[in-house]
Design a protein around this motif. Structure first.
Motif, PDB file in Angstrom:
ATOM      1  N   UNK A 224     -54.852 -30.462 -18.561  1.00 56.76           N
ATOM      2  CA  UNK A 224     -56.105 -29.831 -18.976  1.00 56.76           C
ATOM      3  C   UNK A 224     -56.480 -28.744 -17.974  1.00 56.76           C
ATOM      4  N   UNK A 225     -56.644 -27.518 -18.497  1.00 56.10           N
ATOM      5  CA  UNK A 225     -57.047 -26.374 -17.680  1.00 56.10           C
ATOM      6  C   UNK A 225     -58.533 -26.118 -17.901  1.00 56.10           C
ATOM      7  N   UNK A 226     -59.210 -25.734 -16.876  1.00 54.44           N
ATOM      8  CA  UNK A 226     -60.638 -25.443 -16.947  1.00 54.44           C
ATOM      9  C   UNK A 226     -60.936 -24.536 -18.142  1.00 54.44           C
ATOM     10  N   UNK A 227     -61.885 -24.978 -18.960  1.00 55.41           N
ATOM     11  CA  UNK A 227     -62.252 -24.232 -20.156  1.00 55.41           C
ATOM     12  C   UNK A 227     -61.598 -24.763 -21.416  1.00 55.41           C
ATOM     13  N   UNK A 228     -60.567 -25.621 -21.271  1.00 55.66           N
ATOM     14  CA  UNK A 228     -59.914 -26.219 -22.444  1.00 55.66           C
ATOM     15  C   UNK A 228     -60.856 -27.149 -23.180  1.00 55.66           C
ATOM     16  N   UNK A 229     -60.595 -27.316 -24.467  1.00 54.62           N
ATOM     17  CA  UNK A 229     -61.201 -28.412 -25.212  1.00 54.62           C
ATOM     18  C   UNK A 229     -60.368 -29.658 -24.918  1.00 54.62           C
ATOM     19  N   UNK A 301     -57.140 -34.893 -14.301  1.00 56.84           N
ATOM     20  CA  UNK A 301     -57.436 -33.774 -13.410  1.00 56.84           C
ATOM     21  C   UNK A 301     -57.668 -32.517 -14.235  1.00 56.84           C
ATOM     22  N   UNK A 302     -58.828 -31.914 -14.063  1.00 61.19           N
ATOM     23  CA  UNK A 302     -59.086 -30.622 -14.691  1.00 61.19           C
ATOM     24  C   UNK A 302     -58.639 -29.556 -13.693  1.00 61.19           C
ATOM     25  N   UNK A 303     -57.644 -28.782 -14.080  1.00 62.12           N
ATOM     26  CA  UNK A 303     -57.074 -27.779 -13.190  1.00 62.12           C
ATOM     27  C   UNK A 303     -57.834 -26.461 -13.317  1.00 62.12           C
ATOM     28  N   UNK A 304     -57.961 -25.712 -12.166  1.00 60.98           N
ATOM     29  CA  UNK A 304     -58.577 -24.393 -12.189  1.00 60.98           C
ATOM     30  C   UNK A 304     -57.691 -23.417 -12.948  1.00 60.98           C
ATOM     31  N   UNK A 305     -58.306 -22.305 -13.428  1.00 65.92           N
ATOM     32  CA  UNK A 305     -57.541 -21.318 -14.193  1.00 65.92           C
ATOM     33  C   UNK A 305     -56.361 -20.802 -13.378  1.00 65.92           C
ATOM     34  N   UNK A 306     -56.613 -20.500 -12.121  1.00 61.30           N
ATOM     35  CA  UNK A 306     -55.516 -20.199 -11.201  1.00 61.30           C
ATOM     36  C   UNK A 306     -55.925 -20.750  -9.861  1.00 61.30           C
ATOM     37  N   UNK A 357     -61.158 -16.274 -16.294  1.00 57.33           N
ATOM     38  CA  UNK A 357     -60.614 -15.439 -17.353  1.00 57.33           C
ATOM     39  C   UNK A 357     -59.480 -16.123 -18.073  1.00 57.33           C
ATOM     40  N   UNK A 358     -59.016 -15.459 -19.149  1.00 57.52           N
ATOM     41  CA  UNK A 358     -57.926 -16.013 -19.946  1.00 57.52           C
ATOM     42  C   UNK A 358     -57.056 -14.882 -20.455  1.00 57.52           C
ATOM     43  N   UNK A 365     -57.863 -18.721 -12.449  1.00 56.40           N
ATOM     44  CA  UNK A 365     -59.183 -18.833 -11.837  1.00 56.40           C
ATOM     45  C   UNK A 365     -59.091 -18.177 -10.466  1.00 56.40           C
ATOM     46  N   UNK A 366     -59.735 -17.049 -10.332  1.00 54.66           N
ATOM     47  CA  UNK A 366     -59.686 -16.313  -9.074  1.00 54.66           C
ATOM     48  C   UNK A 366     -61.039 -16.412  -8.409  1.00 54.66           C
TER      49      UNK A 366
END
Length: 400
Positions: A224-229, A301-306, A357-358, A365-366
């Motif tokens: 799961x990446x941040x922002x995912x459903x 774990x919810x992972x950051x975008x980057x 961003x996506x 995730x910066x």
């Protein structure tokens, strides 16, 4: 008138008396009560009658069952059994003799049957197939002798040799809501109130079947990446015979409720954030709450975008990131919302901005503002978010 009797006549009469008069009659076995039930007091009497002219003669009596002595010679003509058992059944005889043992006589045989007070108990269970949560009825089935229908019996129940219910007048043991741990080998014991007779049943193994399997937490997507459903499911399987049973589900993160009981087996997070990370569990219960089960924990774990693990002052390798951004002027200054993925080129990072961003399904995730340096260069075409103007840059780090 004188009567003369010859010597031979007197002798003949005396001999007749000697042959016809008996010291005691042949003994006869008699039993009380006439019908002996197990546990009864039984009296076996050796009945004989002494010649009235020898009423003071001392007689001795012995008793036998199936040819074996059960009581040796004694002046009592009665053999007593205080609590008769089935093994007291047999062919009884008695023998009478004088103290001097000059005369002895044996009775005819009498078969004495000790009848069962009640039949050997048998364990019976209703229903025949039990599922956890069912009411279970275990019965200790026995039949009293019709002549002793009023006898009070007491019943006890055991599972795997341990008492689950002590002696009671009820022949039934009930479990209102059976659980898996109620499975086991059941026996019951029946005894009379006076405890003169007791009998144990054979064992019966009773299996309590699962109403539903232990629940298991499952998450979609697997990463799961941040922002995912994010979809968290509480997976379980109902017994096929109870497919219509209504189950309720609740969800927990780090031991705290994130969704209370509901008929849905799914907990949804529409845009997962880092704080949604944690150890998830779920609990399933029946509508009546007679059965409930908790899943094992699953850490999500919810992972950051980057997840950038370098600082701005660190050395960055060439060809690491291609990025694009939309410029945004605000009171805090010039900022960029960054869209990008790993391609080629260099970039520099400064000033904290918490941008998200996506790009084409790949998320980054910066945590620093990214500024282009000097000359933009060509970059791979980037997916453009709707209603956003995107400019692509290949950044070049200018030494300071």
């Amino acid at each position: 008138m004188k009567i003369y009797c010859s010597h031979e006549a007197v002798k003949k009469n005396l001999q007749t008396d000697l042959y016809t008069r008996k010291l005691f009659s042949p003994p006869e076995i008699k039993v009380t009560p006439s019908s002996v039930i197990k546990g009864d007091k039984m009296m076996v009497r050796c009945d004989t009658r002494l010649d009235p002219l020898r009423g003071g003669t001392e007689l001795h009596f012995a008793f036998y069952r199936d040819g074996r002595t059960v009581r040796g010679y004694d002046v009592s003509d009665t053999y007593r059994v205080r609590s008769s058992q089935l093994e007291d059944s047999g062919k009884y005889t008695c023998e009478v003799r004088m103290r001097s043992d000059t005369v002895r006589k044996m009775s005819d045989e009498l078969y004495i049957q000790i009848h069962e007070l009640f039949s050997p108990p048998e364990i019976k269970v209703i229903p025949s197939r039990l599922i956890e949560g069912d009411e279970m009825t275990v019965r200790c089935d026995t039949r009293l002798d019709p002549l002793r229908g009023g006898t009070e019996l007491h019943f006890a129940f055991y599972r795997d040799g341990r008492t689950v219910r002590g002696y009671n007048v009820s022949d039934t043991y009930r479990v209102r809501s059976s659980q898996l741990e109620d499975s086991g080998k059941y026996t019951c014991e029946v005894r009379t109130r006076s405890d003169t007779v007791r009998k144990m049943s054979d064992g019966l193994y009773i299996q309590i079947h699962e109403l539903f399997s232990p629940p298991e937490i499952k998450v979609t997507p697997s990463r799961v990446i941040e922002g995912d459903n994010m979809t968290v499911r509480c997976d379980t399987r109902l017994d096929p015979l109870r497919g219509g049973t209504e189950l309720h589900f609740s969800f927990y993160r780090d031991g705290r409720t994130v969704r209370g009981y509901n008929v849905s087996d799914t907990y949804r997070v529409w845009s997962a954030q880092l704080e949604d990370s944690g150890k998830y569990t779920c609990e399933v219960r029946t509508r009546s709450d007679t059965v409930r089960k908790m899943s094992d924990g699953l850490y999500i774990q919810i992972h950051g975008l980057l997840e950038v693990d370098k600082r701005p002052e660190d050395s960055w390798e060439p060809n690491e990131l291609c990025w694009a951004g939309m410029e945004d002027s605000s009171s805090s200054g010039r900022m960029l919302t960054v869209y990008g993925r790993l391609l080629s080129g260099k970039f520099s990072i400064s000033k904290f901005s918490m941008t998200k961003a996506r790009l084409g399904g790949v998320r980054i995730h910066v945590t620093e503002e990214i500024r282009p340096n000097v000359v933009p260069e060509a970059c791979e075409t980037l997916a453009r978010p709707e209603n956003m103007m995107v400019v692509a840059y290949m950044t070049t780090v200018v030494p300071t």
